[in-house]
Design an enzyme around this catalytic site. Structure first.
Site, PDB file in Angstrom:
ATOM      1  N   PRO A 132       0.794  -1.228   0.000  1.00 51.05           N
ATOM      2  CG  PRO A 132      -0.136  -1.117   2.133  1.00 51.05           C
ATOM      3  CD  PRO A 132       0.529  -2.067   1.181  1.00 51.05           C
ATOM      4  CG  ASN A 133      -0.401   4.393   1.113  1.00 49.33           C
ATOM      5  OD1 ASN A 133      -1.302   4.906   0.467  1.00 49.33           O
ATOM      6  ND2 ASN A 133      -0.583   3.918   2.327  1.00 49.33           N
TER       7      ASN A 133
ATOM      8  NE  ARG B 295       1.099  13.883  -2.234  1.00 44.27           N
ATOM      9  CZ  ARG B 295      -0.022  13.165  -2.306  1.00 44.27           C
ATOM     10  NH1 ARG B 295      -0.227  12.210  -1.438  1.00 44.27           N
ATOM     11  NH2 ARG B 295      -0.925  13.428  -3.212  1.00 44.27           N
TER      12      ARG B 295
ATOM     13  CE1 TYR C  96       8.837   5.337   2.960  1.00 43.33           C
ATOM     14  CE2 TYR C  96       7.502   7.337   2.977  1.00 43.33           C
ATOM     15  CZ  TYR C  96       7.814   6.100   3.507  1.00 43.33           C
ATOM     16  OH  TYR C  96       7.111   5.627   4.578  1.00 43.33           O
TER      17      TYR C  96
ATOM     18  CG  ASN D 259       8.303  -1.917   0.608  1.00 42.28           C
ATOM     19  OD1 ASN D 259       7.690  -2.036   1.667  1.00 42.28           O
ATOM     20  ND2 ASN D 259       8.961  -0.814   0.278  1.00 42.28           N
TER      21      ASN D 259
ATOM     22  CB  ALA E 222       1.352   0.339   6.519  1.00 44.47           C
TER      23      ALA E 222
ATOM     24  CD  GLU F 273      10.320  -7.380   6.420  1.00 42.34           C
ATOM     25  OE1 GLU F 273      10.348  -8.503   6.962  1.00 42.34           O
ATOM     26  OE2 GLU F 273      10.130  -6.335   7.059  1.00 42.34           O
TER      27      GLU F 273
ATOM     28  CG  HIS G  68      10.870  -2.175   5.133  1.00 40.12           C
ATOM     29  ND1 HIS G  68       9.532  -2.043   4.873  1.00 40.12           N
ATOM     30  CD2 HIS G  68      11.026  -3.330   5.803  1.00 40.12           C
ATOM     31  CE1 HIS G  68       8.898  -3.078   5.390  1.00 40.12           C
ATOM     32  NE2 HIS G  68       9.774  -3.881   5.958  1.00 40.12           N
TER      33      HIS G  68
ATOM     34  NE  ARG H 249       9.746   6.322   8.769  1.00 44.38           N
ATOM     35  CZ  ARG H 249       8.860   6.133   7.794  1.00 44.38           C
ATOM     36  NH1 ARG H 249       9.027   5.144   6.928  1.00 44.38           N
ATOM     37  NH2 ARG H 249       7.808   6.912   7.689  1.00 44.38           N
TER      38      ARG H 249
HETATM   39  O1  CA2 Z   1      10.277   2.140   4.112  1.00 46.69           O
HETATM   40  C1  CA2 Z   1       9.480   1.424   3.505  1.00 46.69           C
HETATM   41  O2  CA2 Z   1       9.732   0.908   2.416  1.00 46.69           O
HETATM   42  C2  CA2 Z   1       8.090   1.180   4.094  1.00 46.69           C
HETATM   43  O3  CA2 Z   1       7.695  -0.133   3.761  1.00 46.69           O
HETATM   44  C3  CA2 Z   1       7.171   2.189   3.436  1.00 46.69           C
HETATM   45  C4  CA2 Z   1       5.752   2.161   4.004  1.00 46.69           C
HETATM   46  C5  CA2 Z   1       5.771   2.252   5.523  1.00 46.69           C
HETATM   47  O4  CA2 Z   1       4.454   2.118   6.020  1.00 46.69           O
HETATM   48  C6  CA2 Z   1       6.669   1.184   6.139  1.00 46.69           C
HETATM   49  O5  CA2 Z   1       6.659   1.369   7.536  1.00 46.69           O
HETATM   50  C7  CA2 Z   1       8.069   1.315   5.607  1.00 46.69           C
HETATM   51  C8  CA2 Z   1       4.957   3.350   3.478  1.00 46.69           C
HETATM   52  C9  CA2 Z   1       4.845   3.388   2.007  1.00 46.69           C
HETATM   53  C10 CA2 Z   1       4.294   4.728   1.658  1.00 46.69           C
HETATM   54  O6  CA2 Z   1       5.085   5.245   0.640  1.00 46.69           O
HETATM   55  C11 CA2 Z   1       4.993   6.573   0.376  1.00 46.69           C
HETATM   56  C12 CA2 Z   1       5.879   7.041  -0.528  1.00 46.69           C
HETATM   57  C13 CA2 Z   1       5.868   8.381  -0.841  1.00 46.69           C
HETATM   58  C14 CA2 Z   1       4.942   9.225  -0.239  1.00 46.69           C
HETATM   59  C15 CA2 Z   1       4.054   8.728   0.672  1.00 46.69           C
HETATM   60  C16 CA2 Z   1       4.063   7.377   0.974  1.00 46.69           C
END
Ligand code: CA2
Length: 148
Positions: free
Chosen positions: A10-11, A18, A23, A74, A77, A98, A100, A107
């Site tokens: 997700p996301n 963003r 990221y 990946n 969340a 896995e 990230h 974090r």
């Molecule tokens: O660091 C990672 O790759 C995460 O898997 C990214 C997830 C987060 O919930 C994990 O804790 C760590 C979030 C992905 C959201 O990605 C975005 C990218 C750009 C802007 C907003 C969200």
């Protein structure tokens, strides 16, 4: 030809659009283009997919496990919450690395727990989008070891 699944949760479709401080600036398409080049040199075919829906991720992991194909995952969340994804990995026997992008351990504390880590073959965390490349390299190295 060996198939490797690149699965984004997700996301992650927002990558590069963003929160660049967390990221980075690369989009998912940028990452996948780079991974495809590495896969091509290694003689491997990539199947890259992203979904915001837990059930899609479960289906794709099961599919990879049934076919004996490796996965770079990946789970976003869902990493921190999803018993279903953990069960899909354990139940299908899929070999999963896995990944990230961010260093989840630096974090919020809710990101310090991964339900997937205990059933993953390896974990790559905190190298920015390079985490994906390292995970693919690790997955291919593990697959090579198993063959020899
Ligand atoms: O660091 C990672 O790759 C995460 O898997 C990214 C997830 C987060 O919930 C994990 O804790 C760590 C979030 C992905 C959201 O990605 C975005 C990218 C750009 C802007 C907003 C969200």
């Amino acid at each position: 030809m060996q198939i490797v699944h690149i699965i984004h949760g997700p996301n992650l479709n927002l990558l590069g659009t963003r929160e660049p401080a967390v990221y980075g600036h690369e989009t998912l398409a940028d990452v996948e283009a780079r991974l495809s080049k590495a896969a091509q040199s290694a003689g491997v075919q990539l199947l890259c997919r992203q979904s915001n829906h837990e059930g899609d991720l479960v289906d794709w992991i099961q599919q990879a496990g049934r076919a004996g194909e490796g996965v770079v995952l990946n789970a976003g969340a869902y990493t921190h919450t999803s018993v279903a994804l953990r069960d899909a990995i354990a139940g299908s026997g899929a070999r999963v690395i896995e990944v990230h992008v961010s260093n989840v351990h630096a974090r919020e504390s809710f990101r310090h727990t991964s339900l997937i880590a205990p059933v993953a073959s390896g974990i790559v965390v905190g190298f920015g989008t390079l985490s994906y490349d390292l995970a693919l390299q690790g997955l291919l190295a593990l697959a090579g070891q198993q063959k020899s």
